[in-house]
Write a protein that holds these residues in place. Structure first.
Motif, PDB file in Angstrom:
ATOM      1  N   UNK A 160       8.284   6.485   8.030  1.00 57.91           N
ATOM      2  CA  UNK A 160       6.830   6.383   8.081  1.00 57.91           C
ATOM      3  C   UNK A 160       6.222   5.791   6.839  1.00 57.91           C
ATOM      4  N   UNK A 161       7.054   5.531   5.830  1.00 55.42           N
ATOM      5  CA  UNK A 161       6.656   4.981   4.532  1.00 55.42           C
ATOM      6  C   UNK A 161       5.502   5.801   3.945  1.00 55.42           C
ATOM      7  N   UNK A 162       5.702   7.110   3.876  1.00 56.59           N
ATOM      8  CA  UNK A 162       4.610   7.992   3.485  1.00 56.59           C
ATOM      9  C   UNK A 162       5.135   9.223   2.759  1.00 56.59           C
ATOM     10  N   UNK A 163       4.440   9.597   1.698  1.00 54.07           N
ATOM     11  CA  UNK A 163       4.694  10.849   0.994  1.00 54.07           C
ATOM     12  C   UNK A 163       3.875  11.948   1.667  1.00 54.07           C
ATOM     13  N   UNK A 164       4.445  13.136   1.765  1.00 48.15           N
ATOM     14  CA  UNK A 164       3.714  14.289   2.284  1.00 48.15           C
ATOM     15  C   UNK A 164       3.943  15.467   1.345  1.00 48.15           C
ATOM     16  N   UNK A 165       2.848  16.115   0.922  1.00 49.30           N
ATOM     17  CA  UNK A 165       2.964  17.273   0.049  1.00 49.30           C
ATOM     18  C   UNK A 165       2.024  18.371   0.538  1.00 49.30           C
ATOM     19  N   UNK A 166       2.346  19.594   0.140  1.00 44.43           N
ATOM     20  CA  UNK A 166       1.473  20.734   0.397  1.00 44.43           C
ATOM     21  C   UNK A 166       0.977  21.230  -0.951  1.00 44.43           C
ATOM     22  N   UNK A 167      -0.337  21.403  -1.120  1.00 41.19           N
ATOM     23  CA  UNK A 167      -0.883  21.866  -2.385  1.00 41.19           C
ATOM     24  C   UNK A 167      -1.288  23.330  -2.266  1.00 41.19           C
ATOM     25  N   UNK A 224       0.855  -1.177   0.000  1.00 40.91           N
ATOM     26  CA  UNK A 224       0.000   0.000   0.000  1.00 40.91           C
ATOM     27  C   UNK A 224       0.893   1.229   0.000  1.00 40.91           C
ATOM     28  N   UNK A 225       0.479   2.223  -0.752  1.00 39.89           N
ATOM     29  CA  UNK A 225       1.265   3.447  -0.881  1.00 39.89           C
ATOM     30  C   UNK A 225       0.472   4.588  -0.269  1.00 39.89           C
ATOM     31  N   UNK A 226       1.053   5.204   0.741  1.00 39.65           N
ATOM     32  CA  UNK A 226       0.342   6.220   1.504  1.00 39.65           C
ATOM     33  C   UNK A 226       0.849   7.621   1.158  1.00 39.65           C
ATOM     34  N   UNK A 227      -0.100   8.540   0.956  1.00 39.13           N
ATOM     35  CA  UNK A 227       0.218   9.923   0.633  1.00 39.13           C
ATOM     36  C   UNK A 227      -0.607  10.833   1.532  1.00 39.13           C
TER      37      UNK A 227
END
Length: 220
Positions: free
Chosen positions: A72-79, A40-43
């Protein structure tokens, strides 16, 4: 396969991100290989910059504009508001490439390759509904041209040995640019050694494995 965690983001923004990510997943599987089906890919998407900044600081990257967190195996972005879909898509692709390499191939190093691949894949065109990677990156090309003119180019023998601290300690945008240029060169020019140099590198081949003898002799 994709789980998108939202924080202060609208449903339509989450849905747009999900559409991009599903296509990026298919495209990276086609281009790099591997079997992502068991992962699973978490964003995590932030709409408010202040909340993103707090989260980034908590994850140890207070100055990041976006990031992939291996722990944390997670992408984090700000839009942005209003939503810039093209910017969001390219940011997602860059960080998702890191996540794909880590999860599918357990690969986060070397830095030139991890960042070079992420820059390469985040610059793409869409032809007949299919993502085509390897588009030109004029800003990176100009950075390299300027560094050459000023004799500030990072020697490749140093670039390919940089650890994380060294990569981010100096002119990080030039390091990104040179990583992108090297990946693009290998993808386009080294077919005599590997039909698909990028897939070979992603799956564990060394730089020497995907270079022609002529290129290696020239000091690459």
């Amino acid at each position: 396969q994709l789980a998108t965690a939202k924080l202060a983001a609208r449903v339509d923004e989450i849905r747009a991100a999900g559409v991009y990510l599903e296509e990026f997943l298919r495209a990276l599987k086609r281009r790099l290989g591997g079997d992502p089906s068991e992962f699973r890919f978490s964003v995590r998407i932030f709409r408010r910059e202040r909340e993103f900044r707090i989260y980034a600081q908590c994850r140890g990257v207070p100055d990041a504009a976006s990031f992939y967190d291996p722990s944390g195996v997670e992408v984090a972005i700000h839009i942005t508001t209003p939503l810039d879909r093209d910017r969001m898509a390219r940011t997602l692709m860059h960080e998702f490439c890191h996540q794909y390499l880590h999860r599918v191939f357990e690969k986060t190093r070397p830095m030139w390759l991890a960042e070079g691949l992420a820059e390469y894949f985040s610059n793409y065109t869409v032809a007949r509904g299919t993502v085509v990677f390897g588009a030109d990156f004029p800003a990176h090309r100009e950075r390299i041209r300027k560094a050459l003119k000023e004799d500030n180019l990072i020697p490749l023998r140093i670039l390919v040995r940089m650890d994380r601290d060294a990569f981010y300690a100096g002119d990080v945008m030039l390091a990104y640019a040179e990583g992108w240029a090297l990946v693009r060169f290998l993808a386009q020019e080294q077919a005599d050694v590997h039909d698909d140099a990028l897939a070979a590198l992603g799956q564990g081949a060394s730089l020497a494995d995907v270079m022609t003898e002529e290129t290696a002799a020239a000091g690459w």
